[in-house]
Design a protein around this motif. Structure first.
Motif, PDB file in Angstrom:
ATOM      1  N   GLN A 155      -1.775 -13.707  -0.399  1.00  0.00           N
ATOM      2  CA  GLN A 155      -2.414 -12.627   0.342  1.00  0.00           C
ATOM      3  C   GLN A 155      -3.714 -12.291  -0.375  1.00  0.00           C
ATOM      4  N   PRO A 156      -4.664 -11.675   0.336  1.00  0.00           N
ATOM      5  CA  PRO A 156      -5.932 -11.342  -0.323  1.00  0.00           C
ATOM      6  C   PRO A 156      -5.702 -10.481  -1.562  1.00  0.00           C
ATOM      7  N   VAL A 157      -6.387 -10.851  -2.638  1.00  0.00           N
ATOM      8  CA  VAL A 157      -6.231 -10.134  -3.901  1.00  0.00           C
ATOM      9  C   VAL A 157      -7.586  -9.624  -4.355  1.00  0.00           C
ATOM     10  N   GLU A 158      -7.639  -8.354  -4.659  1.00  0.00           N
ATOM     11  CA  GLU A 158      -8.848  -7.764  -5.210  1.00  0.00           C
ATOM     12  C   GLU A 158      -8.583  -7.375  -6.659  1.00  0.00           C
ATOM     13  N   PRO A 159      -9.590  -7.512  -7.533  1.00  0.00           N
ATOM     14  CA  PRO A 159      -9.394  -7.074  -8.919  1.00  0.00           C
ATOM     15  C   PRO A 159      -8.940  -5.628  -8.973  1.00  0.00           C
ATOM     16  N   GLY A 160      -7.972  -5.365  -9.863  1.00  0.00           N
ATOM     17  CA  GLY A 160      -7.414  -4.029  -9.981  1.00  0.00           C
ATOM     18  C   GLY A 160      -8.085  -3.221 -11.066  1.00  0.00           C
ATOM     19  N   PRO A 161      -7.374  -2.265 -11.613  1.00  0.00           N
ATOM     20  CA  PRO A 161      -7.958  -1.367 -12.623  1.00  0.00           C
ATOM     21  C   PRO A 161      -8.450  -2.116 -13.859  1.00  0.00           C
ATOM     22  N   VAL A 162      -9.485  -1.550 -14.482  1.00  0.00           N
ATOM     23  CA  VAL A 162     -10.042  -2.092 -15.713  1.00  0.00           C
ATOM     24  C   VAL A 162      -9.696  -1.129 -16.846  1.00  0.00           C
ATOM     25  N   THR A 163      -9.086  -1.667 -17.890  1.00  0.00           N
ATOM     26  CA  THR A 163      -8.733  -0.872 -19.056  1.00  0.00           C
ATOM     27  C   THR A 163      -9.590  -1.309 -20.235  1.00  0.00           C
ATOM     28  N   THR A 164     -10.193  -0.360 -20.939  1.00  0.00           N
ATOM     29  CA  THR A 164     -10.994  -0.691 -22.116  1.00  0.00           C
ATOM     30  C   THR A 164     -10.462   0.089 -23.322  1.00  0.00           C
ATOM     31  N   ALA A 165     -10.624  -0.512 -24.500  1.00  0.00           N
ATOM     32  CA  ALA A 165     -10.147   0.131 -25.720  1.00  0.00           C
ATOM     33  C   ALA A 165     -10.790  -0.545 -26.921  1.00  0.00           C
ATOM     34  N   GLY A 166     -10.556   0.028 -28.074  1.00  0.00           N
ATOM     35  CA  GLY A 166     -11.053  -0.553 -29.319  1.00  0.00           C
ATOM     36  C   GLY A 166      -9.963  -1.258 -30.103  1.00  0.00           C
ATOM     37  N   HIS A 167      -8.746  -1.316 -29.528  1.00  0.00           N
ATOM     38  CA  HIS A 167      -7.644  -1.997 -30.196  1.00  0.00           C
ATOM     39  C   HIS A 167      -6.663  -2.466 -29.133  1.00  0.00           C
ATOM     40  N   LEU A 168      -5.716  -3.284 -29.546  1.00  0.00           N
ATOM     41  CA  LEU A 168      -4.738  -3.860 -28.629  1.00  0.00           C
ATOM     42  C   LEU A 168      -3.542  -2.933 -28.457  1.00  0.00           C
ATOM     43  N   SER A 169      -3.120  -2.760 -27.207  1.00  0.00           N
ATOM     44  CA  SER A 169      -1.909  -1.999 -26.929  1.00  0.00           C
ATOM     45  C   SER A 169      -0.689  -2.868 -27.248  1.00  0.00           C
ATOM     46  N   GLU A 170       0.469  -2.248 -27.235  1.00  0.00           N
ATOM     47  CA  GLU A 170       1.700  -3.001 -27.485  1.00  0.00           C
ATOM     48  C   GLU A 170       1.903  -4.087 -26.438  1.00  0.00           C
ATOM     49  N   ALA A 171       1.631  -3.770 -25.165  1.00  0.00           N
ATOM     50  CA  ALA A 171       1.792  -4.770 -24.095  1.00  0.00           C
ATOM     51  C   ALA A 171       0.788  -5.909 -24.260  1.00  0.00           C
ATOM     52  N   GLN A 172      -0.430  -5.600 -24.661  1.00  0.00           N
ATOM     53  CA  GLN A 172      -1.440  -6.642 -24.867  1.00  0.00           C
ATOM     54  C   GLN A 172      -1.078  -7.524 -26.054  1.00  0.00           C
ATOM     55  N   ARG A 173      -0.521  -6.938 -27.098  1.00  0.00           N
ATOM     56  CA  ARG A 173      -0.079  -7.727 -28.239  1.00  0.00           C
ATOM     57  C   ARG A 173       1.041  -8.674 -27.823  1.00  0.00           C
ATOM     58  N   ALA A 174       1.928  -8.206 -26.961  1.00  0.00           N
ATOM     59  CA  ALA A 174       3.028  -9.051 -26.483  1.00  0.00           C
ATOM     60  C   ALA A 174       2.498 -10.214 -25.649  1.00  0.00           C
ATOM     61  N   LEU A 175       1.499  -9.938 -24.787  1.00  0.00           N
ATOM     62  CA  LEU A 175       0.898 -11.005 -23.978  1.00  0.00           C
ATOM     63  C   LEU A 175       0.317 -12.098 -24.873  1.00  0.00           C
ATOM     64  N   ILE A 176      -0.411 -11.700 -25.911  1.00  0.00           N
ATOM     65  CA  ILE A 176      -1.021 -12.676 -26.815  1.00  0.00           C
ATOM     66  C   ILE A 176       0.054 -13.460 -27.564  1.00  0.00           C
ATOM     67  N   SER A 177       1.116 -12.782 -27.987  1.00  0.00           N
ATOM     68  CA  SER A 177       2.156 -13.424 -28.786  1.00  0.00           C
ATOM     69  C   SER A 177       2.918 -14.481 -28.000  1.00  0.00           C
ATOM     70  N   ARG A 178       2.942 -14.365 -26.679  1.00  0.00           N
ATOM     71  CA  ARG A 178       3.643 -15.377 -25.887  1.00  0.00           C
ATOM     72  C   ARG A 178       2.687 -16.367 -25.216  1.00  0.00           C
ATOM     73  N   ALA A 179       1.401 -16.247 -25.507  1.00  0.00           N
ATOM     74  CA  ALA A 179       0.403 -17.117 -24.870  1.00  0.00           C
ATOM     75  C   ALA A 179       0.507 -18.553 -25.374  1.00  0.00           C
ATOM     76  N   ASP A 180       0.277 -19.503 -24.478  1.00  0.00           N
ATOM     77  CA  ASP A 180       0.169 -20.909 -24.866  1.00  0.00           C
ATOM     78  C   ASP A 180      -1.262 -21.417 -24.717  1.00  0.00           C
ATOM     79  N   THR A 181      -2.145 -20.566 -24.206  1.00  0.00           N
ATOM     80  CA  THR A 181      -3.539 -20.958 -23.937  1.00  0.00           C
ATOM     81  C   THR A 181      -4.449 -19.754 -24.092  1.00  0.00           C
ATOM     82  N   PHE A 182      -5.594 -19.969 -24.704  1.00  0.00           N
ATOM     83  CA  PHE A 182      -6.680 -19.005 -24.593  1.00  0.00           C
ATOM     84  C   PHE A 182      -7.992 -19.760 -24.706  1.00  0.00           C
ATOM     85  N   PHE A 183      -9.092 -19.072 -24.426  1.00  0.00           N
ATOM     86  CA  PHE A 183     -10.418 -19.675 -24.502  1.00  0.00           C
ATOM     87  C   PHE A 183     -11.276 -18.835 -25.437  1.00  0.00           C
TER      88      PHE A 183
END
Length: 317
Positions: A155-183
């Motif tokens: 279905q059509p997808v539009e970019p959602g909310p943008v979150t900005t910060a000076g450090h990583l949240s717990e959820a963002q740290r979890a995303l990175i810890s399970r990542a198999d790819t980054f650029f």
């Protein structure tokens, strides 16, 4: 043949003891797009770009579009009919009124076939996208690239909310810890940008604090384009795609190579380690309209955790 490497790359190549291998690899770097690469580029649905914003911070961004959104123009230019979403840190740079061109690095990657191609050059905004006059074009080996297939969101997808910060949240740290790819995006002292892929088994990127990451530098093509740029200028940008939701986590900060052999020896497959300090975080929900199938990890990936190391050695839990 003209030297395609800058001083930072030469320093890293020499320290790694791989000057001869780097010299041999330099023969693959071209100033024009080969015919087979033209067909490959025009079939891609994603493109990663790296560049500095108007404050000099380096970022990596992920662009998507239908097959053909990348068009080869002549033998040394491409036209890209896509732009980052408005919340993306590189949106303003790529939509600014026509002016002097600026340096970008790009990597076109096809996870389904583990093929990728890197390009560096000078970008100028164009209606609905941008044009890049290329300086360097070269392919990379498929090591450490996770295989997965793109699937439209349905279905059509539009970019959602943008979150900005000076450090990583717990959820963002979890995303990175399970990542198999980054650029990772970097640039040399002259501002010439590069975008590169890093891959491994989940856990290969370690989050050591809300503002610091580290990952192993595995054996590669001996060019050391990324580490050479970091040697010359530490500014760097990372992007972690969320392959299931279409979200993107973008980080900018500074990177440094850790040459301590003891630190590398503690991590399977590591030739050296890279440490990254986060200065700013941007997370965009639904940045990409694509979703991707499950991961098929590269057979070249070293184990990334203590449990994986035991299993790799033949032990069972």
């Amino acid at each position: 043949m003209a030297d395609v490497y800058h001083a930072g790359e030469h320093l890293v190549q020499a320290r790694a003891g791989l000057l001869e291998q780097a010299r041999s690899a330099s023969r693959t770097i071209r100033g024009q797009i080969p015919g087979v690469a033209r067909e490959f580029l025009e079939q891609q649905v994603t493109l990663v770009i790296g560049a500095a914003d108007d404050r000099g911070r380096v970022w990596a961004s992920l662009l998507t579009g239908p097959r053909g959104f990348i068009k080869v123009s002549g033998s040394a230019a491409i036209d890209v009919a896509a732009l980052p979403s408005p919340g993306d840190p590189l949106h303003a740079r790529l939509t600014a009124p026509a002016g002097a061109p600026f340096q970008v690095g790009m990597i076109a990657i096809e996870p389904a076939t583990r093929r990728r191609m890197r390009m560096n050059g000078r970008a100028r905004p164009a209606p609905g996208g941008f044009r890049v006059e290329l300086d360097q074009v070269y392919s990379n080996c498929p090591k450490y690239l996770t295989k997965r297939h793109p699937v439209p969101a349905g279905q059509p997808v539009e970019p959602g909310p943008v979150t900005t910060a000076g450090h990583l949240s717990e959820a963002q740290r979890a995303l990175i810890s399970r990542a198999d790819t980054f650029f990772v995006a970097t640039a040399d002292r002259e501002g010439d940008a590069d975008a590169s892929h890093r891959g491994g088994n989940p856990g290969f990127v370690e989050v050591t604090s809300p503002t610091t990451l580290r990952w192993p530098d595995y054996r590669g093509n001996a060019m050391f384009c990324t580490l050479g740029n970091i040697e010359a200028s530490p500014a760097a940008g990372l992007i972690f795609p969320d392959w299931q939701t279409g979200g993107c986590l973008q980080l900018t900060g500074v990177a440094a190579t850790d040459w301590d052999p003891g630190h590398a020896a503690a991590v399977p497959g590591a030739e050296r380690m890279v440490e990254f300090t986060v200065h700013h975080v941007v997370e965009i929900t639904g940045a990409s309209p694509l979703r991707w199938t499950g991961a098929e990890y590269s057979r070249f990936n070293p184990p990334a955790s203590a449990r994986e190391r035991l299993l790799d050695a033949g032990y069972q839990a």
